[in-house]
Design a protein around this motif. Structure first.
Motif: not given
Ligand code: NOJ
Length: 513
Positions: A60, A208, A325-326, A377
């Motif tokens: 991830d 996070d 980034h999301d 993303r």
């Molecule tokens: C939020 C982060 O911004 C995202 O990129 C990530 O995949 C998830 N939390 C899990 O940590």
């Protein structure tokens, strides 16, 4: 109360994989960030948030941490990170790392111990049910993968087992209370990780999934908030200037739990999404406020935002973002002229704004296959576009070795291409941020008041003693102001003043004294 340095902070978010590759291996690195500090400063950004750069199997993109205390080899060494802190500080730039408190990688040594059948120090570091066939009461879980007879709870992907901070409402014997020694031990371990980086020069953390710690918490998140308040007490004693910015999205909770700022997250249907990405709310039809002539209303944003702002009052800041980034990059649906107005708005609002790397030049969203758990993303995570040179100046590696491909279009925006042009998006961002730094009334703390939100009129708002007017539509919009204004400090497009009558030309913005 928020750290004082936040009052004039403007953050730049860096996805380290994709910012600048200093050693030609195809992936961005910490020395690359260090080489670009002058560029970041030239934008008017005086603070950084770097996405996770720790050792990880990268299922991830690094949010699956294998070792919180070690920089991933692909980004450099711990020494490189410390040098980055020092170099940034010399230039007046603060650096936040990304803290992932809710889960680790399934390859973290704590988890490898926790999976073992024999009880050990880490058996309760994660949340396990007490029998191999026992499910997890509605929470996502994995079973059948350990010697240990039990299932473990996930916090996000399959690779991210949830750390154990206990449960508020307990319905099963395997659910430990939040004050259980094992839950306290998890919290203390987290504090030690924070101390590790803060004592080496880091200025704080973007946190996070900050609301995800205590399970079966109530809607107020009282138990998770209590954990953060305890952590904040430690920071106040040991690192009083350290900043915490939460991925939480409910500032009335997070800021009272000890965070300095909370993101206004891009949740489908909320006020923020109606400004920029309203196509996600209406099956393809885009009514975003900033989309020229799409019929969007600023009131859909304000109804939600004013509530958030009210909840934050006296406790900290709401952070508006250009993207992250999301999220899907704004350039996917908004033209450059529209983006200028978006940034004019976001950078003149209260709180602490965040600029996502590449948004300052209008980098596009690329349709790409998933990389490192990015899925949709991934298209927002491509290499920074510096120049028209090889790999758009991101890396000297062979193109097939790049972390992700660069924008291959002939008109891919680049820093070099926009640098000398006073009308470019890049120059507009620089001008806006310079104005924000000059005018205290445009910074984090100055009051915000909506003055005109009527349809077919410009949106007029006050920041402190300044008046701002915005017209994203393709028609001239006019309003009679309830007070006198004199000169325009800054304009995009054109605004004309005749006594109290203010006319804002199509796609224009003005800051008036
Ligand atoms: C939020 C982060 O911004 C995202 O990129 C990530 O995949 C998830 N939390 C899990 O940590």
């Amino acid at each position: 109360m928020a750290a004082t340095w936040l009052s004039d902070a403007v953050f730049y978010e860096i996805y380290p994989q994709s910012f600048y590759d200093s050693n030609g291996d195809g992936i961005g690195d910490l020395n690359g960030i260090r080489e670009k500090l002058d560029y970041i400063k030239s934008l008017g950004c005086n603070s950084l948030w770097i996405n996770p750069c720790y050792d990880s199997p990268f299922k991830d993109a690094g949010y699956d941490v294998r070792d919180y205390r070690k920089v991933a080899a692909r980004y450099g060494t711990n020494e490189d990170l410390i040098q980055l802190f020092n170099a940034a500080h010399e230039k007046g730039i603060r650096v936040l790392l990304d803290l992932v408190p809710g889960h680790t990688s399934e390859e973290h040594p704590w988890f490898l111990e926790s999976k073992k059948a024999e009880r050990n120090e880490y058996s309760d570091r994660y949340i396990w049910t007490d029998f191999w066939i026992c499910g997890a009461q509605g929470m996502p879980y994995i079973s059948g993968e350990s010697e240990r007879s039990g299932a473990y709870i996930l916090n996000f992907f399959k690779c991210q087992p949830a750390l154990n901070y206990g449960f508020l409402h307990r319905t099963e014997p395997w659910q430990l209370p939040a004050n259980h020694p094992a839950a306290i031990a998890t919290r203390e371990a987290l504090k030690d990780i924070m101390r590790f980086w803060l004592s080496r020069g880091c200025d704080g953390f973007r946190v996070d999934m900050a609301d995800s710690l205590v399970k079966n918490d109530d809607a107020d998140k009282s138990a998770t908030s209590a954990v953060w308040r305890d952590i904040r007490r430690m920071l106040d004693l040991e690192f009083p200037e350290a900043v915490l910015v939460s991925e939480w999205g409910r500032p009335h909770q997070s800021l009272r739990a000890g965070f300095d700022a909370d993101f206004y997250l891009d949740w489908r249907g909320n006020g923020y999404s109606t400004l920029l990405r309203d196509y996600e709310n209406h099956a393809g039809e885009d009514h975003s406020y900033f989309k020229k002539d799409a019929g969007g209303s600023i009131n859909r944003f304000l109804d939600d935002y004013l509530r958030l702002l009210d909840g934050a009052k006296g406790h900290g800041y709401v952070s508006l973002i250009t993207g992250n980034h999301d999220t899907v990059r704004l350039r996917k649906t908004l033209e450059e002229a529209e983006l200028k107005l978006v940034y004019a708005f976001l950078f003149t609002m209260p709180g602490v704004p965040f600029l996502y790397y590449g948004d300052e030049i209008g980098m596009r969203y690329l349709e790409l296959p998933t990389k490192e758990g990015g899925y949709t993303r991934t298209g927002s995570r491509t290499p920074m576009q510096w120049s028209s040179g090889k790999n758009l100046g991101f890396s000297s590696s062979e193109p097939e070795k790049l972390y992700l491909p660069v924008d291959a279009s002939d008109d891919a925006p680049t820093v070099a291409g926009q640098e000398g042009d006073p009308d470019s998006l890049l120059s507009t961002v620089r001008a806006l941020l310079a104005l924000r730094h000059r005018e205290k009334d445009l910074q984090a703390d100055a009051a915000f008041r909506a003055v005109c939100t009527e349809p077919d009129k410009p949106f007029v708002y006050r920041r402190g003693e300044l008046t701002l007017a915005l017209n994203p539509s393709g028609r001239t919009l006019s309003v009679t102001l309830p007070f006198d204004v004199s000169k325009a400090l800054y304009q995009i497009g054109e605004a004309e003043l005749d006594g109290r009558r203010l006319s804002v030309l199509p796609q224009s913005f003005a800051v008036l004294r």
